[in-house]
Design a protein around this motif. Structure first.
Motif, short mmCIF file in Angstrom:
data_model
loop_
_atom_site.label_atom_id
_atom_site.label_comp_id
_atom_site.label_asym_id
_atom_site.label_seq_id
_atom_site.Cartn_x
_atom_site.Cartn_y
_atom_site.Cartn_z
N PRO A 49 0.83 -1.20 0.00
CA PRO A 49 0.00 0.00 0.00
C PRO A 49 0.86 1.25 0.00
N GLY A 50 0.26 2.35 -0.40
CA GLY A 50 0.99 3.60 -0.46
C GLY A 50 0.08 4.77 -0.18
N PRO A 51 0.41 5.97 -0.63
CA PRO A 51 -0.43 7.14 -0.40
C PRO A 51 -1.82 6.94 -0.97
N GLU A 52 -2.79 7.63 -0.42
CA GLU A 52 -4.17 7.49 -0.83
C GLU A 52 -4.69 8.82 -1.37
N PRO A 53 -4.30 9.21 -2.58
CA PRO A 53 -4.81 10.47 -3.13
C PRO A 53 -6.30 10.40 -3.34
N ALA A 54 -7.01 11.46 -3.03
CA ALA A 54 -8.46 11.47 -3.16
C ALA A 54 -8.85 11.57 -4.62
N THR A 55 -9.83 10.77 -5.02
CA THR A 55 -10.34 10.83 -6.39
C THR A 55 -11.72 10.23 -6.37
N GLY A 56 -12.39 10.23 -7.51
CA GLY A 56 -13.74 9.69 -7.60
C GLY A 56 -13.84 8.65 -8.69
N LEU A 57 -15.06 8.17 -8.92
CA LEU A 57 -15.30 7.21 -9.98
C LEU A 57 -15.10 7.87 -11.34
N PRO A 58 -14.76 7.09 -12.37
CA PRO A 58 -14.66 7.68 -13.70
C PRO A 58 -15.99 8.34 -14.07
N ALA A 59 -15.94 9.61 -14.42
CA ALA A 59 -17.17 10.37 -14.66
C ALA A 59 -17.63 10.25 -16.11
N ASP A 60 -16.71 10.12 -17.05
CA ASP A 60 -17.06 10.10 -18.46
C ASP A 60 -17.34 8.68 -18.92
N PRO A 61 -18.14 8.53 -19.99
CA PRO A 61 -18.35 7.19 -20.56
C PRO A 61 -17.03 6.56 -20.95
N ILE A 62 -16.93 5.27 -20.76
CA ILE A 62 -15.70 4.55 -21.08
C ILE A 62 -15.71 4.19 -22.56
N PRO A 63 -14.71 4.59 -23.32
CA PRO A 63 -14.71 4.34 -24.77
C PRO A 63 -14.89 2.87 -25.10
N GLU A 64 -15.63 2.61 -26.17
CA GLU A 64 -15.92 1.24 -26.59
C GLU A 64 -14.64 0.48 -26.89
N SER A 65 -13.63 1.18 -27.36
CA SER A 65 -12.38 0.52 -27.74
C SER A 65 -11.50 0.16 -26.55
N THR A 66 -11.88 0.57 -25.35
CA THR A 66 -11.07 0.32 -24.16
C THR A 66 -11.51 -0.95 -23.46
N PRO A 67 -10.70 -2.01 -23.43
CA PRO A 67 -11.07 -3.22 -22.69
C PRO A 67 -11.25 -2.88 -21.21
N PHE A 68 -12.28 -3.46 -20.61
CA PHE A 68 -12.59 -3.11 -19.22
C PHE A 68 -12.81 -4.38 -18.41
N LEU A 69 -12.22 -4.38 -17.20
CA LEU A 69 -12.32 -5.52 -16.29
C LEU A 69 -12.91 -5.05 -14.97
N LEU A 70 -14.05 -5.61 -14.58
CA LEU A 70 -14.67 -5.34 -13.29
C LEU A 70 -14.32 -6.49 -12.36
N TRP A 71 -13.70 -6.18 -11.23
CA TRP A 71 -13.21 -7.21 -10.32
C TRP A 71 -13.80 -6.97 -8.93
N VAL A 72 -14.52 -7.97 -8.41
CA VAL A 72 -15.18 -7.83 -7.11
C VAL A 72 -14.54 -8.81 -6.13
N ASN A 73 -13.90 -8.26 -5.10
CA ASN A 73 -13.23 -9.08 -4.10
C ASN A 73 -13.11 -8.26 -2.82
N ASP A 74 -13.51 -8.83 -1.69
CA ASP A 74 -13.51 -8.05 -0.45
C ASP A 74 -12.16 -8.06 0.28
N GLU A 75 -11.17 -8.71 -0.32
CA GLU A 75 -9.82 -8.65 0.22
C GLU A 75 -8.90 -8.13 -0.89
N PRO A 76 -8.97 -6.83 -1.16
CA PRO A 76 -8.30 -6.28 -2.34
C PRO A 76 -6.80 -6.49 -2.37
N MET A 77 -6.15 -6.55 -1.22
CA MET A 77 -4.70 -6.73 -1.22
C MET A 77 -4.32 -8.09 -1.79
N ASN A 78 -5.25 -9.05 -1.80
CA ASN A 78 -4.95 -10.37 -2.33
C ASN A 78 -4.93 -10.41 -3.85
#
Length: 219
Positions: A49-78
């Motif tokens: 782990p490292g610094p935690e800069p504040a940011t938000g969710l991506p606000a703009d639509p994600i381009p169709e040409s951009t591969p996207f991976l949604l990963w759901v896991n409650d132990e993110p460090m793993n």
């Protein structure tokens, strides 16, 4: 779990991505402290782990040409080790890592353009068991307890299909045989338990090619 991850939205862009890379890895971690009694998915590497800069969710639509991976896991460090590998080997891929079904569904509700994508540009990875907040009662969601949900992965898949999302889903779990039986009623669900299978799925390799061939839960 990991008390330093308490902020609702944490960007790991500066931690995981040198400035030469163009996509952020975002983590949503909105769980109360607690721990699943037994791991629901194998550990695949650690990241510091490292610094935690504040940011938000991506606000703009994600381009169709951009591969996207949604990963759901409650132990993110793993899973950060594999997230780093995805970033290094597929620099065009964007990855969103969150801890709960609600966070994943909320993200997709904000980005409906992902729901219409094909298997070559959008995939979902989930564990089977994780800490989830129970359905809110009269006192509201904040008062609902957080408890182990041994079928959280199936709940996520059900919610995705109800939203019209037919994206391929990988249930990454120790007990592949059990997961395949339980997920047999859903379409486009693969069940894996090895790092090689996870790597092939997250790197957008062919779903009908080794090592993913034979892992399809539904027939």
């Amino acid at each position: 779990i990991f008390s330093f991850w308490k902020p609702s939205i944490v960007s790991l862009f500066e931690v995981l991505c040198p400035r030469v890379f163009v996509f952020p890895v975002l983590i949503v971690y909105n769980m109360a402290e607690g721990r699943v009694p037994e791991r629901s998915s194998p550990s695949i590497g650690q990241a510091q782990p490292g610094p935690e800069p504040a940011t938000g969710l991506p606000a703009d639509p994600i381009p169709e040409s951009t591969p996207f991976l949604l990963w759901v896991n409650d132990e993110p460090m793993n899973v950060l080790g594999m997230a780093q590998e995805v970033r290094k080997r597929r620099t065009e891929t964007r990855l969103f890592l969150c801890a709960t079904t609600a966070a994943a569904v909320g993200f997709l509700a904000a980005h409906p353009e992902l729901l219409r994508r094909g298997q070559d540009s959008f995939r979902v990875v989930t564990d089977m068991t994780r800490m989830e907040r129970e359905e809110a009662g009269e006192e509201g969601a904040a008062a609902a307890p957080v408890r182990p949900d041994y079928h959280a992965g199936l709940t996520l898949i059900r919610r995705l299909r109800e939203m019209g999302c037919e994206a391929p889903v990988l249930v990454y779990t120790f007990n592949r045989a059990k997961a395949m039986r339980e997920a047999a009623g859903f379409t486009a669900v693969w069940c894996g338990s090895t790092v090689e299978e996870l790597r092939a799925f997250t790197m957008f390799h062919g779903l009908n090619e080794p090592p993913l061939a034979g892992l399809l839960a539904s027939r």
